[in-house]
Design a protein around this motif. Structure first.
Motif, mmCIF file in Angstrom:
data_model
loop_
_atom_site.group_PDB
_atom_site.id
_atom_site.type_symbol
_atom_site.label_atom_id
_atom_site.label_comp_id
_atom_site.label_asym_id
_atom_site.label_seq_id
_atom_site.Cartn_x
_atom_site.Cartn_y
_atom_site.Cartn_z
ATOM 1 N N ALA A 57 6.093 -14.511 -54.122
ATOM 2 C CA ALA A 57 5.437 -15.274 -54.471
ATOM 3 C C ALA A 57 4.418 -15.089 -55.216
ATOM 4 O O ALA A 57 3.219 -15.017 -55.893
ATOM 5 N N ARG A 58 3.699 -13.224 -54.530
ATOM 6 C CA ARG A 58 2.904 -12.902 -54.714
ATOM 7 C C ARG A 58 3.181 -12.088 -56.057
ATOM 8 O O ARG A 58 2.342 -12.104 -57.087
ATOM 9 N N LEU A 59 4.577 -11.819 -56.134
ATOM 10 C CA LEU A 59 4.863 -11.386 -58.107
ATOM 11 C C LEU A 59 4.535 -12.329 -59.169
ATOM 12 O O LEU A 59 4.055 -11.738 -59.624
ATOM 13 N N THR A 60 4.330 -13.436 -58.397
ATOM 14 C CA THR A 60 4.461 -14.426 -59.721
ATOM 15 C C THR A 60 2.885 -15.111 -59.816
ATOM 16 O O THR A 60 2.381 -15.416 -60.760
ATOM 17 N N ALA A 61 2.483 -14.915 -58.817
ATOM 18 C CA ALA A 61 0.507 -15.168 -58.585
ATOM 19 C C ALA A 61 -0.239 -14.115 -59.171
ATOM 20 O O ALA A 61 -1.353 -14.505 -59.923
ATOM 21 N N ARG A 62 0.475 -12.627 -59.101
ATOM 22 C CA ARG A 62 -0.146 -12.073 -60.315
ATOM 23 C C ARG A 62 -0.217 -12.270 -61.603
ATOM 24 O O ARG A 62 -1.277 -11.430 -62.311
ATOM 25 N N VAL A 63 0.794 -12.929 -61.828
ATOM 26 C CA VAL A 63 1.185 -13.069 -63.398
ATOM 27 C C VAL A 63 0.517 -14.314 -64.086
ATOM 28 O O VAL A 63 -0.291 -15.063 -64.764
ATOM 29 N N GLY A 64 0.539 -15.534 -62.558
ATOM 30 C CA GLY A 64 0.530 -17.147 -63.279
ATOM 31 C C GLY A 64 -0.760 -17.710 -62.625
ATOM 32 O O GLY A 64 -0.536 -19.237 -62.710
ATOM 33 N N GLY A 65 -0.625 -17.021 -61.260
ATOM 34 C CA GLY A 65 -1.579 -18.294 -60.379
ATOM 35 C C GLY A 65 -1.184 -18.377 -59.487
ATOM 36 O O GLY A 65 -0.369 -17.968 -59.122
ATOM 37 N N ARG A 66 -2.116 -18.781 -58.466
ATOM 38 C CA ARG A 66 -1.204 -18.798 -56.799
ATOM 39 C C ARG A 66 -0.405 -19.974 -56.424
ATOM 40 O O ARG A 66 0.410 -20.414 -56.084
ATOM 41 N N GLN A 67 -0.889 -21.233 -57.762
ATOM 42 C CA GLN A 67 0.365 -22.372 -57.929
ATOM 43 C C GLN A 67 1.499 -22.420 -58.275
ATOM 44 O O GLN A 67 2.609 -22.250 -58.088
ATOM 45 N N ALA A 68 1.454 -21.319 -59.458
ATOM 46 C CA ALA A 68 2.818 -20.432 -60.060
ATOM 47 C C ALA A 68 3.596 -19.350 -58.400
ATOM 48 O O ALA A 68 4.814 -20.030 -59.100
ATOM 49 N N GLY A 69 3.342 -19.083 -58.053
ATOM 50 C CA GLY A 69 3.237 -18.243 -57.185
ATOM 51 C C GLY A 69 4.022 -19.216 -56.093
ATOM 52 O O GLY A 69 5.246 -19.150 -55.574
ATOM 53 N N LEU A 70 3.307 -19.740 -55.953
ATOM 54 C CA LEU A 70 3.945 -21.022 -54.245
ATOM 55 C C LEU A 70 5.242 -21.740 -54.864
ATOM 56 O O LEU A 70 6.264 -22.607 -54.166
ATOM 57 N N ALA A 71 5.000 -22.460 -56.047
ATOM 58 C CA ALA A 71 6.431 -22.832 -56.822
ATOM 59 C C ALA A 71 7.846 -22.121 -57.173
ATOM 60 O O ALA A 71 9.133 -22.466 -57.036
ATOM 61 N N ALA A 72 7.433 -20.903 -57.399
ATOM 62 C CA ALA A 72 8.043 -19.205 -57.700
ATOM 63 C C ALA A 72 9.609 -19.389 -56.099
ATOM 64 O O ALA A 72 10.125 -19.468 -56.180
ATOM 65 N N ALA A 73 7.752 -19.989 -55.372
ATOM 66 C CA ALA A 73 8.562 -19.057 -53.555
ATOM 67 C C ALA A 73 9.215 -20.372 -53.635
ATOM 68 O O ALA A 73 10.551 -19.991 -52.623
ATOM 69 N N ILE A 74 9.469 -21.478 -53.802
ATOM 70 C CA ILE A 74 10.088 -23.431 -53.260
ATOM 71 C C ILE A 74 11.256 -22.589 -53.706
ATOM 72 O O ILE A 74 12.599 -23.079 -53.441
ATOM 73 N N VAL A 75 11.527 -22.473 -55.978
ATOM 74 C CA VAL A 75 12.849 -21.933 -56.200
ATOM 75 C C VAL A 75 13.738 -20.869 -55.397
ATOM 76 O O VAL A 75 15.038 -21.551 -55.391
ATOM 77 N N LEU A 76 13.159 -19.990 -55.115
ATOM 78 C CA LEU A 76 13.604 -19.380 -54.876
ATOM 79 C C LEU A 76 14.001 -19.636 -53.091
ATOM 80 O O LEU A 76 15.672 -19.082 -53.079
ATOM 81 N N GLY A 77 13.399 -20.052 -52.015
ATOM 82 C CA GLY A 77 13.433 -20.007 -51.424
ATOM 83 C C GLY A 77 14.685 -21.296 -50.629
ATOM 84 O O GLY A 77 15.526 -21.240 -49.753
ATOM 85 N N LEU A 78 14.712 -22.217 -52.401
ATOM 86 C CA LEU A 78 16.039 -23.322 -51.830
ATOM 87 C C LEU A 78 17.181 -22.932 -52.183
ATOM 88 O O LEU A 78 17.801 -23.681 -52.963
#
Length: 322
Positions: free
Chosen positions: A1-22
């Protein structure tokens, strides 16, 4: 989530975390002591550190994280080697200290593993060299011979043969050498357990189609971003997918170390659909429609990941451990 948030913002980071976690591969192997899971963590930490300010210290830390991934699973070499090559070439003039720090951090961890080889096997770096020969040189020889067949180049064909035989002499097991002799005597044939297209044919087993759509949109968005960071991540993903496609044995478990990078693109794709990008129209019915589509894709990716993991009754194998 932190990796993606640094590039695309907090919302993108949360979405990436859900995709990876599930993700079905993470759900399947994340509950076991599999080295690929730890390698994925260290690879993500290393890439995230690369996205920081380019200094000697940040380079050393990033290299140490990436090197730790190699210590966990040698398959992380397919992530580390393209990153080191890219950063060294990119930073050779503008941020030489950062490139040197990254290289030093990776080399230090590899030397540690080579020292372990000396203590355990009695030969410095033997397991590292064996893995590189068997998995990279052999795969490279396979790629060269494919090009040779397309171009009808005898030179490339001879090069692939030399690489293949060199790898066998350096790292092949007695069983492999015996099988090769049987092939030469036409008593056996060479074949892959899975073809080159296996990952694409069975993609839904390791990456749900909704997540594939998000990743594809994220990759397209990457082409419009003027950032070497996301270009690097995209290059690493492409190299890994191509490399594992040429391996004879295939399993989505092998994708574990670079799944965080795929999640990065899924997060970028989700934010693009939802409108969390610069210049996007964020008002009225259009915003609600885009948000609904983005949430639907995210929910489908999560549901498909859980379903893919739940359908096989893996609980029946629990008796094997009793």
């Amino acid at each position: 989530a932190r990796l993606t948030a640094r590039v695309g913002g907090r919302q993108a980071g949360l979405a990436a975390a859900i995709v990876l976690g599930l993700n079905p591969t993470v759900l399947r192997w994340g509950v076991e002591p599999v080295s690929g899971v730890a390698a994925a963590l260290f690879a993500a930490l290393g890439v995230a550190k690369l996205f920081d300010t380019r200094t000697l210290r940040s380079g050393i830390v990033a290299g140490a994280w990436l090197g730790a991934g190699v210590l966990m699973a040698y398959q992380t070499f397919s992530i580390v080697l393209p990153i080191v090559l890219f950063v060294v070439l990119w930073d050779l003039r503008s941020a030489r200290a950062h490139a040197c720090g990254l290289l030093a951090g990776v080399v230090a961890c590899v030397v540690v593993q080579c020292t372990f080889d000396s203590l355990y096997y009695g030969e410095f770096g033997v397991s590292v060299l064996t893995y590189l020969y068997q998995n990279f040189v052999l795969n490279f020889a396979r790629m060269v011979v494919e090009v040779a067949q397309l171009t009808k180049s005898r030179t490339l064909y001879d090069l692939s043969s030399w690489l293949y035989n060199k790898s066998l002499r350096e790292a092949a097991s007695d069983l492999t050498l015996q099988y090769q002799e049987q092939v030469k005597q036409q008593q056996a044939v060479i074949h892959q357990s899975h073809g080159i297209s296996w990952y694409f044919v069975n993609l839904a087993r390791g990456l749900p189609w909704a997540a594939v759509v998000l990743c594809a949109l994220g990759a397209l968005r990457t082409l419009t971003l003027r950032s070497w960071k996301v270009w690097l991540a995209l290059a690493v993903v492409v190299v890994n997918v191509a490399t594992y496609g040429f391996k004879g044995a295939k399993d989505f478990r092998l994708w574990l170390p670079f799944l965080p990078l795929l999640a990065l693109f899924a997060g970028l794709g989700w934010s693009a659909v939802a409108g969390y990008t610069q210049g996007a129209v964020r008002r009225g019915s259009l915003l609600r429609a885009r948000t609904a589509v983005a949430l639907a894709l995210l929910a489908l990716a999560a549901w498909a990941g859980v379903r893919e993991t739940w359908l096989p009754n893996s609980r029946k194998f629990g008796a094997f451990w009793q």
